[in-house]
Motif scaffolding. Structure first.
Motif, PDB file in Angstrom:
ATOM      1  N   ALA A  47       0.822  -1.205   0.000  1.00 16.75           N
ATOM      2  CA  ALA A  47       0.000   0.000   0.000  1.00 16.75           C
ATOM      3  C   ALA A  47       0.857   1.257   0.000  1.00 16.75           C
ATOM      4  CB  ALA A  47      -0.929  -0.007   1.212  1.00 16.75           C
ATOM      5  N   ALA A  48       1.941   1.244   0.787  1.00 12.74           N
ATOM      6  CA  ALA A  48       2.810   2.417   0.884  1.00 12.74           C
ATOM      7  C   ALA A  48       3.494   2.710  -0.449  1.00 12.74           C
ATOM      8  CB  ALA A  48       3.861   2.209   1.977  1.00 12.74           C
ATOM      9  N   GLY A  51       0.343   2.524  -3.533  1.00 16.61           N
ATOM     10  CA  GLY A  51      -0.795   3.406  -3.326  1.00 16.61           C
ATOM     11  C   GLY A  51      -0.432   4.831  -2.962  1.00 16.61           C
ATOM     12  N   LEU A  52       0.783   5.038  -2.418  1.00 19.48           N
ATOM     13  CA  LEU A  52       1.167   6.363  -1.963  1.00 19.48           C
ATOM     14  C   LEU A  52       2.385   6.913  -2.707  1.00 19.48           C
ATOM     15  CD1 LEU A  52       0.667   5.867   1.885  1.00 19.48           C
ATOM     16  CD2 LEU A  52      -0.779   7.208   0.351  1.00 19.48           C
ATOM     17  N   SER A 131      -4.402   9.482   1.188  1.00 23.00           N
ATOM     18  CA  SER A 131      -4.492   8.624  -0.001  1.00 23.00           C
ATOM     19  C   SER A 131      -5.735   8.919  -0.833  1.00 23.00           C
ATOM     20  CB  SER A 131      -4.480   7.144   0.412  1.00 23.00           C
ATOM     21  OG  SER A 131      -5.591   6.833   1.229  1.00 23.00           O
ATOM     22  N   GLN A 139      -7.096   2.650  -5.014  1.00 23.17           N
ATOM     23  CA  GLN A 139      -5.803   2.620  -4.341  1.00 23.17           C
ATOM     24  C   GLN A 139      -5.912   3.150  -2.921  1.00 23.17           C
ATOM     25  OE1 GLN A 139      -3.060   4.674  -6.981  1.00 23.17           O
ATOM     26  NE2 GLN A 139      -2.309   2.724  -7.772  1.00 23.17           N
ATOM     27  N   VAL A 143      -4.727   1.262   0.552  1.00 23.37           N
ATOM     28  CA  VAL A 143      -3.910   1.819   1.628  1.00 23.37           C
ATOM     29  C   VAL A 143      -4.633   1.685   2.960  1.00 23.37           C
ATOM     30  CG1 VAL A 143      -2.900   3.934   2.562  1.00 23.37           C
ATOM     31  CG2 VAL A 143      -2.692   3.424   0.122  1.00 23.37           C
ATOM     32  N   GLY A 209       3.645   7.792   2.867  1.00 22.11           N
ATOM     33  CA  GLY A 209       4.354   6.561   2.515  1.00 22.11           C
ATOM     34  C   GLY A 209       5.591   6.366   3.367  1.00 22.11           C
ATOM     35  N   ASP A 248      -4.519  -4.291  -6.054  1.00 19.11           N
ATOM     36  CA  ASP A 248      -4.262  -2.973  -6.604  1.00 19.11           C
ATOM     37  C   ASP A 248      -4.335  -2.991  -8.124  1.00 19.11           C
ATOM     38  OD1 ASP A 248      -3.196  -0.131  -6.135  1.00 19.11           O
ATOM     39  OD2 ASP A 248      -1.760  -0.919  -7.572  1.00 19.11           O
TER      40      ASP A 248
END
Length: 253
Positions: A47-48, A51-52, A131, A139, A143, A209, A248
């Protein structure tokens, strides 16, 4: 209802959910804890990054890459400073409370442990809120899902030390809920901050992130590799990372 409201409730509620599980399984094994926490670390790592951090820079603007790098380190340094101001008391909730009889007698230390978790929940909540500023709801949910998953074992581990120190079950649950509420507040702070000024979005995404990478590297991975379950923890982290990567790609594609 706006997705960020549902996310805030879900992220904060995950801690309470974990606390309720903690009442049932007061002393889960080290291996169980390590596998679950490692899986959550893998989810958060995916996710970090995807997504970020990846969303924070624009390939058409080279300067945005520098902003991303600065944001990542700024997020890490921020949590590093928090660690110095509110030191973690590692060892609570690890299933070996008998090994720390002196800590059981010091309620203030238990509360410090809980406060430390609550303070660390704020930047995690901000990460979930920020996010949504990217405009990619799929996304953003990835996160938030990673953070919520990490909050479940976190909620579990704060139960045992508080009960051992003499705090009633009802007050223990309220305290756990309060730590989750901090994350809810952080989610709204992050969301409204980037809503007010989209100019800060790239830095905010990278900062969020960076905070997540710091938590994964400084706390989650060392904790899951401290009890002889390194191999299981490693594969569990990879499973969490790959699962969220698939989500994702499928949801974001």
């Amino acid at each position: 209802m706006h997705p960020v409201i549902l996310t805030a409730v879900g992220v904060g509620g995950a801690t309470v959910f974990g606390a309720l599980i903690g009442f049932i399984f007061k002393r889960p094994s080290h291996k169980f804890n390590d596998i679950i926490l490692s899986f959550a670390a893998g989810v958060m790592l995916s996710a970090a990054v995807m997504g970020l951090i990846v969303e924070s820079f624009n390939e058409e603007e080279p300067v945005s890459l520098a902003v991303t790098v600065i944001g990542i380190f700024a997020g890490a340094v921020c949590l590093n400073l928090i660690d110095k101001l509110v030191p973690h008391l590692h060892g609570f909730g690890d299933g070996n409370e008998e090994a720390h009889p002196e800590k059981q007698k010091q309620l203030s230390k238990v509360l410090l442990f809980v406060i430390a978790i609550a303070i660390h929940n704020l930047p995690e909540g901000i990460a979930a809120g920020v996010s949504f500023g990217s405009g990619n709801t799929a996304q953003a949910m990835t996160v938030a899902g990673g953070i919520a998953l990490q909050n479940i074992p976190e909620g579990m581990v704060i139960i045992a030390p508080m009960i051992a120190s003499g705090i009633s079950k009802s007050k223990t649950l309220l305290i756990a809920a309060a730590t989750g509420l901090i994350e809810v507040i952080g989610t709204f702070i992050g969301f409204f901050a980037v809503s007010v000024s989209e100019a800060v979005l790239p830095f905010a995404l990278a900062f969020a992130g960076g905070t997540m990478l710091y938590v994964i590297s400084d706390e989650m991975i060392p904790e899951t590799h401290a009890h002889g379950n390194e191999r299981a923890a490693t594969y569990s982290l990879l499973a969490g990372f790959c699962l969220m990567m698939i989500f994702d790609v499928v949801l974001g594609g």
